[in-house]
Design a protein around this motif. Sequence first.
Motif, mmCIF file in Angstrom:
data_model
loop_
_atom_site.group_PDB
_atom_site.id
_atom_site.type_symbol
_atom_site.label_atom_id
_atom_site.label_comp_id
_atom_site.label_asym_id
_atom_site.label_seq_id
_atom_site.Cartn_x
_atom_site.Cartn_y
_atom_site.Cartn_z
ATOM 1 N N ILE A 24 -26.918 30.274 1.638
ATOM 2 C CA ILE A 24 -25.672 30.463 2.375
ATOM 3 C C ILE A 24 -25.495 31.928 2.769
ATOM 4 O O ILE A 24 -25.066 32.235 3.877
ATOM 5 C CB ILE A 24 -24.482 29.964 1.537
ATOM 6 N N MET A 25 -25.852 32.839 1.882
ATOM 7 C CA MET A 25 -25.678 34.266 2.153
ATOM 8 C C MET A 25 -26.551 34.749 3.308
ATOM 9 O O MET A 25 -26.269 35.782 3.906
ATOM 10 C CB MET A 25 -25.972 35.071 0.885
ATOM 11 N N LYS A 26 -27.576 34.002 3.650
ATOM 12 C CA LYS A 26 -28.464 34.374 4.761
ATOM 13 C C LYS A 26 -27.922 33.934 6.118
ATOM 14 O O LYS A 26 -28.425 34.381 7.143
ATOM 15 C CB LYS A 26 -29.849 33.748 4.547
ATOM 16 N N THR A 27 -26.923 33.083 6.138
ATOM 17 C CA THR A 27 -26.418 32.564 7.413
ATOM 18 C C THR A 27 -25.613 33.624 8.165
ATOM 19 O O THR A 27 -24.951 34.455 7.556
ATOM 20 C CB THR A 27 -25.522 31.324 7.207
ATOM 21 N N PRO A 28 -25.656 33.580 9.489
ATOM 22 C CA PRO A 28 -24.869 34.532 10.286
ATOM 23 C C PRO A 28 -23.369 34.400 10.033
ATOM 24 O O PRO A 28 -22.637 35.387 10.053
ATOM 25 C CB PRO A 28 -25.199 34.174 11.730
ATOM 26 N N GLU A 29 -22.910 33.179 9.771
ATOM 27 C CA GLU A 29 -21.490 32.952 9.510
ATOM 28 C C GLU A 29 -21.047 33.699 8.256
ATOM 29 O O GLU A 29 -19.998 34.337 8.246
ATOM 30 C CB GLU A 29 -21.185 31.456 9.343
ATOM 31 N N TYR A 30 -21.830 33.609 7.205
ATOM 32 C CA TYR A 30 -21.487 34.282 5.962
ATOM 33 C C TYR A 30 -21.549 35.798 6.127
ATOM 34 O O TYR A 30 -20.673 36.523 5.683
ATOM 35 C CB TYR A 30 -22.399 33.837 4.817
#
Length: 60
Positions: A49-55
């Motif tokens: 999750i931490m790798k997503t652009p949103e996060y």
Amino acid sequence: MNESTNTESAEKQLGTSSQFEQYQLSGKWLKRFNLLKKLGADSQSMFSIMKTPEYKGLSS
């Protein structure tokens, strides 16, 4: 603008479910929890999750 107004505004913008309405959270935390729910935090690794652009966009 007071804290309750900020929370109400964030709830409207995010389409907050009743799951989070029971807590008195700031708009910033409502945004975070809703994003984590959307990204599937209950079913996958936090590292994914931490790798997503949103996060990554949360810190801006």
